[in-house]
Design an enzyme around this catalytic site. Structure first.
Site, PDB file in Angstrom:
ATOM      1  N   PHE A 128       0.844  -1.188   0.000  1.00  0.00           N
ATOM      2  CA  PHE A 128       0.000   0.000   0.000  1.00  0.00           C
ATOM      3  C   PHE A 128       0.884   1.244   0.000  1.00  0.00           C
ATOM      4  O   PHE A 128       1.840   1.321   0.775  1.00  0.00           O
ATOM      5  CB  PHE A 128      -0.914  -0.029   1.232  1.00  0.00           C
ATOM      6  N   ASP A 207       1.588  -6.186   6.992  1.00  0.00           N
ATOM      7  CA  ASP A 207       0.406  -5.336   7.038  1.00  0.00           C
ATOM      8  C   ASP A 207      -0.792  -6.245   6.768  1.00  0.00           C
ATOM      9  O   ASP A 207      -0.920  -6.827   5.681  1.00  0.00           O
ATOM     10  CB  ASP A 207       0.515  -4.233   5.970  1.00  0.00           C
ATOM     11  N   TYR A 232     -11.273  -0.658   9.998  1.00  0.00           N
ATOM     12  CA  TYR A 232     -12.498  -0.126   9.368  1.00  0.00           C
ATOM     13  C   TYR A 232     -12.909  -0.897   8.121  1.00  0.00           C
ATOM     14  O   TYR A 232     -13.900  -0.568   7.495  1.00  0.00           O
ATOM     15  CB  TYR A 232     -12.364   1.370   9.060  1.00  0.00           C
ATOM     16  N   LYS A 233     -12.157  -1.941   7.767  1.00  0.00           N
ATOM     17  CA  LYS A 233     -12.526  -2.730   6.586  1.00  0.00           C
ATOM     18  C   LYS A 233     -13.382  -3.921   7.050  1.00  0.00           C
ATOM     19  O   LYS A 233     -14.529  -3.742   7.411  1.00  0.00           O
ATOM     20  CB  LYS A 233     -11.258  -3.178   5.866  1.00  0.00           C
ATOM     21  N   ARG A 382     -12.557  -2.789  -7.939  1.00  0.00           N
ATOM     22  CA  ARG A 382     -12.467  -3.817  -6.895  1.00  0.00           C
ATOM     23  C   ARG A 382     -13.873  -4.141  -6.393  1.00  0.00           C
ATOM     24  O   ARG A 382     -14.632  -3.241  -6.031  1.00  0.00           O
ATOM     25  CB  ARG A 382     -11.641  -3.320  -5.707  1.00  0.00           C
TER      26      ARG A 382
HETATM   27  C1  LIG Z   1      -3.006  -2.236   3.175  1.00  0.00           C
HETATM   28  C2  LIG Z   1      -3.213  -0.897   3.805  1.00  0.00           C
HETATM   29  N1  LIG Z   1      -2.277  -0.423   4.634  1.00  0.00           N
HETATM   30  C3  LIG Z   1      -2.406   0.790   5.216  1.00  0.00           C
HETATM   31  C4  LIG Z   1      -3.507   1.569   4.994  1.00  0.00           C
HETATM   32  C5  LIG Z   1      -3.584   2.930   5.621  1.00  0.00           C
HETATM   33  O1  LIG Z   1      -4.336   2.888   6.771  1.00  0.00           O
HETATM   34  P1  LIG Z   1      -4.495   4.189   7.708  1.00  0.00           P
HETATM   35  O2  LIG Z   1      -5.291   5.178   6.948  1.00  0.00           O
HETATM   36  O3  LIG Z   1      -5.201   3.643   8.925  1.00  0.00           O
HETATM   37  O4  LIG Z   1      -3.145   4.690   8.030  1.00  0.00           O
HETATM   38  C6  LIG Z   1      -4.531   1.105   4.166  1.00  0.00           C
HETATM   39  C7  LIG Z   1      -5.732   1.917   3.911  1.00  0.00           C
HETATM   40  O5  LIG Z   1      -6.620   1.601   3.187  1.00  0.00           O
HETATM   41  C8  LIG Z   1      -4.367  -0.164   3.552  1.00  0.00           C
HETATM   42  O6  LIG Z   1      -5.294  -0.643   2.712  1.00  0.00           O
END
Ligand SMILES: Cc1ncc(COP(=O)(O)O)c(C=O)c1O
Length: 422
Positions: A128, A207, A232-233, A382
Site C-alpha cells: 500500500f 500489514d 475499518y474494513k 475492486r
Molecule cells: C493495506 C493498507 N495499509 C495501510 C492503509 C492505511 O491505513 P491508515 O489510513 O489507517 O493509516 C490502508 C488503507 O486503506 C491499507 O489498505
C-alpha cells in the site's frame, strides 16, 4: 432447473448459506443498494448503534471522567485481545490505537534501531503506498542510513516471492509486505516468507489490513515478529477507526517506541518528568486514544468471532469463485480482465476486474445502478466480498450491472477525471 449463472441460482445459494442470517445484524437502510466495498469501509453493525448511544449519552454524558476507570483506559488492550483471536496471536500481543500508518511508523523505526548495522529495508511495489511513504519517512528520520529496495511484481497481480527469497541477505534489517495485496487481492505465503526473512536475520513485519477478519492468519505458527492492520474494513469498526499493532511477546520490551508519550509511561499519573516506558505492549501507545471510535470496533469483532473465521473464509472463497465464474461468462467477452489470482488459496476477499474504461464504469455503477464497488488506477474495479453480509444475490446483481453499463454504454457520459475518493 436454474443455470449456475441465473439470479435464481444465486437465490438458491443464499438459501443454503449458513451465515446468511448475519446480514440482519447490520444496518441496511437501502435493501436495493449493492454494497461491494466492505474491503474499504465495512458496514455498521446494529449492536454498534446501541453502543454508540450508550457511549455518548451514558458513558460520556453522565459518567464523564469517571468512565476512564470503567473500561475506557483498558479499551486498547481489551479490543486488541479480541483481534488477537482473529490473527493467531496471544491476547497481550495486540493493542489498538492510532492509524495503521502511524503504527507502522512506530514499528519500522523501532525495528531499524534494533537491527543496528543492517542497511536495507525490503518491500514490493504491491504494498500500500502509505506504507512506502512511511518507510521513506523513517529512512529520512534515521539520517538516510538505510536503503529502500522495492521489488517489482512480475505482473502487477502476484507478489515477487522468488525475488524476495533470493534478495534476502545479511544487510536486510526489515522485510515488510502486505499479507493480502490491496489492489489484486494476492495473498503471500506468510510462513515461507517469514522463515526466509528470519534465516537472513531480518525482522518480518506484515500489514494485515486486507486480511484481518476475512483471511485466516496465524502469526504464531509463522513466528511473525511484527504486524499492523486496519479495523475499518472487514472488522466493521467505522470510518477512521483506530488501527492495531502486534509485537511478538519476546520483542515487546526490547523494541522502543520512537514516539514516546504519557500513555506509554510507567505509572503515568505520577507525572514524572523523565520517560520510563511501561512494560509490555502498552508502551507503544503515545497520547490519549480516541475512546469513542476505539470502543465502537469491539462489537464488529465480536460478530466475526461468533460467525467463525474459518466459516467466513469458506463462504468468501465460494463467493469469489462464483464471481469469477460470472466474470468469465458475462464480463470477459466485454473486455474485463481478471486482475486477481485464479488460485482460491492465493486470493483474499476481493476480486479485481480491469477495464480500459474502469473509472467511468465505476462512476456509472455508483450513479446509475446503485452498485458501490471502488476503483484503483489505472483500470481496476475492486469488488469487495465481506462474507458476513455480502449475499450471492449482491454478487450476481453487481456483475449484471457491469454488463449493462458496458453494453448500454452508460459510462460514456462520465468524465475521465476521478473524484477525490474513488
Ligand atoms: C493495506 C493498507 N495499509 C495501510 C492503509 C492505511 O491505513 P491508515 O489510513 O489507517 O493509516 C490502508 C488503507 O486503506 C491499507 O489498505
Amino acid at each position: 432447473m436454474s443455470r449456475q449463472t441465473d439470479l435464481a441460482y444465486a437465490a438458491e445459494l443464499d438459501a443454503h448459506d449458513p451465515l446468511a442470517h448475519f446480514r440482519e445484524r447490520f444496518v441496511i437502510t437501502d435493501p436495493d443498494l449493492i454494497y461491494m466495498d466492505g474491503n474499504s469501509l465495512g458496514r455498521l453493525p446494529q449492536a454498534t448503534v446501541t453502543l454508540a448511544e450508550d457511549l455518548i449519552q451514558h458513558q460520556w454524558g453522565e459518567c464523564l471522567i469517571r468512565n476512564w476507570n470503567e473500561g475506557w483506559f483498558t479499551a486498547p488492550e481489551r479490543v486488541g485481545a479480541k483481534i488477537a483471536h482473529l490473527i493467531g496471536a496471544e491476547p497481550d500481543e495486540v493493542i489498538v490505537a492510532d492509524s495503521t500508518s502511524v503504527n507502522l511508523f512506530k514499528l519500522v523505526v523501532a525495528a531499524l534501531r534494533f537491527q543496528h548495522g543492517r542497511s536495507c529495508i525490503l518491500t514490493d511495489n504491491l504494498n500500500f503506498p502509505s506504507d512506502l511513504y512511511i518507510l521513506q519517512g523513517a529512512i529520512d528520520l534515521l539520517d538516510k542510513q538505510h536503503r529502500l529496495d522495492i521489488l517489482p511484481s512480475p505482473d502487477g497481480i502476484h507478489g515477487p516471492e522468488t525475488e524476495i527469497h533470493n534478495r534476502l541477505d545479511n544487510q536486510v534489517a526489515l522485510l515488510t509486505l502486505s499479507h493480502t495485496v490491496y489492489k489484486s487481492g494476492y495473498i503471500y505465503d506468510m510462513p515461507a516468507i517469514t522463515a526466509s526473512a528470519h534465516a537472513a536475520g531480518a525482522l518480518m513485519l506484515w500489514d494485515l489490513s486486507h486480511s484481518v477478519g476475512s483471511v485466516p492468519v496465524d502469526l504464531h505458527a509463522a513466528q511473525v515478529d511484527l504486524a499492523v492492520g486496519c479495523t475499518y474494513k472487514y472488522l466493521n469498526g467505522g470510518p477512521g477507526a483506530p488501527a492495531f499493532l502486534y509485537i511478538r511477546r519476546d520483542l515487546q520490551d526490547v523494541l522502543r517506541n520512537p514516539i514516546a508519550g504519557w500513555m506509554g509511561q510507567r505509572d503515568l499519573f505520577n507525572f514524572e518528568l523523565e520517560y520510563r516506558p511501561t512494560t509490555g505492549l502498552r508502551h507503544f501507545l503515545t497520547g490519549t486514544f480516541p475512546v469513542v471510535s476505539l470502543s465502537l470496533i469491539e462489537l464488529g469483532v465480536d460478530l466475526l468471532l461468533e460467525a467463525g473465521l474459518d466459516n467466513l473464509r469458506a463462504k468468501s472463497q465460494r463467493q469469489s469463485e462464483y464471481l469469477i465464474n460470472l466474470w468469465e461468462e458475462f464480463l470477459e467477452p466485454l473486455g474485463f480482465t481478471l486482475n486477481t489470482p485464479r488460485e482460491a488459496d492465493r486470493r483474499g476477499s476481493h476480486v479485481s476486474l480491469g477495464h480500459t474504461e474502469g473509472l467511468r464504469i465505476d462512476q456509472a455503477l455508483i450513479h446509475e445502478m446503485n452498485v458501490l464497488p471502488d476503483f484503483r488506477p489505472p483500470d481496476t474495479i475492486r469488488l469487495g466480498i465481506a462474507p458476513i453480509y455480502t449475499s450471492f444475490r449482491d454478487i450476481h446483481t453487481a456483475v449484471m450491472s457491469m454488463q449493462k453499463v458496458v453494453i448500454d454504454r452508460l459510462y460514456e457520459k462520465y468524465p475521465r477525471q476521478a473524484p477525490v475518493v474513488t
